[in-house]
Design an enzyme around this catalytic site. Structure first.
Site, PDB file in Angstrom:
ATOM      1  N   ASP A  53      42.680  35.469  34.332  1.00 38.03           N
ATOM      2  CA  ASP A  53      42.339  36.280  33.168  1.00 38.03           C
ATOM      3  C   ASP A  53      40.871  36.665  33.314  1.00 38.03           C
ATOM      4  O   ASP A  53      39.984  35.807  33.251  1.00 38.03           O
ATOM      5  CB  ASP A  53      42.561  35.458  31.893  1.00 38.03           C
ATOM      6  N   TYR A 145      39.573  52.237  23.994  1.00 37.80           N
ATOM      7  CA  TYR A 145      39.905  52.435  25.412  1.00 37.80           C
ATOM      8  C   TYR A 145      38.964  53.453  26.056  1.00 37.80           C
ATOM      9  O   TYR A 145      38.434  53.229  27.149  1.00 37.80           O
ATOM     10  CB  TYR A 145      41.359  52.902  25.520  1.00 37.80           C
TER      11      TYR A 145
END
Length: 239
Positions: A53, A145
């Site tokens: 991660d 984003y």
């Protein structure tokens, strides 16, 4: 010569195509993935799959140690891992915003900084960051984003000024609408509407993105750094 290549988020979509392209070129390829399992064909190609991660610095460090132990210092890094949490600003929570930046932008910082250690020692390296046409044009409902993907451009250009004298190039590929599981989940009406915005009148393929990445990592691109290469069928012209 076979190089040590690391692709983050390399178990699906664009990252998977990039990993396949480098492996088929004879490079020693490693991919990170956060969930699920890499496709069998990656393992058949000899690709090293490391669960990681990239929002966790300790996991990033551990992933690099495993890659370096088996493949040597990372010579080509493709920072591809990313997430979306689309929402209109009035409904977007602080976590929606910060978690997308932590993965897409800060995550890129973590993996690039760690790769830089070996690249500086070797006095050579190739870094390619996967941004998006959305980071250049903007998109309603994707403020988080778009901000993260636009940030990669400033990040890459700043690093180019720091590192290019050491023969380390930092470039950005900005894909447009690409035929992936994410876009296939859209309705036919949505997909048709998107295509009308693209001058070439079609979706891109993951292989076309991978080809641009491989070029930037090749000797043919040795004098290219700080560049943003759009692979978007003309969608982002002027940006």
């Amino acid at each position: 010569m076979s190089r040590s290549v690391l692709v983050t988020g390399g178990n699906r979509g664009i990252g998977l195509a990039i990993a396949r392209a480098f492996a088929d070129n004879g490079d020693k390829v490693a991919v990170t993935f956060r969930s699920g399992e890499p496709p069998a064909d990656l393992l058949e190609r000899g690709v090293l799959a490391v669960r990681c991660d990239i929002t966790d610095s300790e996991q990033v460090e551990q992933a690099y140690k495993e890659v370096e132990e088996k493949h040597g210092n990372v010579e080509v890094l493709v920072a591809n891992a990313g997430i979306t949490k689309d929402q209109l600003l009035m409904r977007m929570s602080e976590d929606d915003f910060s978690s997308v930046l932590d993965t897409n932008l800060v995550g890129a910082f973590r993996v690039v900084k760690r790769a830089n250690r070996g690249m500086l020692r070797a006095k050579k390296g190739r870094v390619v960051l996967i941004s998006s046409v959305v980071g250049l044009m903007g998109q309603a409902g994707q403020a988080n984003y778009a901000a993260s993907k636009a940030g990669l451009v400033g990040f890459a250009r700043s690093l180019s000024r720091e590192l290019s004298s050491r023969n380390i190039t930092i470039n950005v590929v900005a894909p447009g609408f690409v035929d992936t599981d994410m876009t296939r989940a859209l309705s036919e009406e949505q997909r048709a509407g998107i295509v009308t915005q693209v001058p070439m009148g079609r979706y891109g393929t993951t292989e076309e993105i991978a080809a641009a990445v491989r070029f930037l990592a090749s000797d043919d691109a040795a004098y290219i750094t700080g560049a943003v290469i759009p692979v978007d069928g003309g969608l982002g012209m002027g940006h």
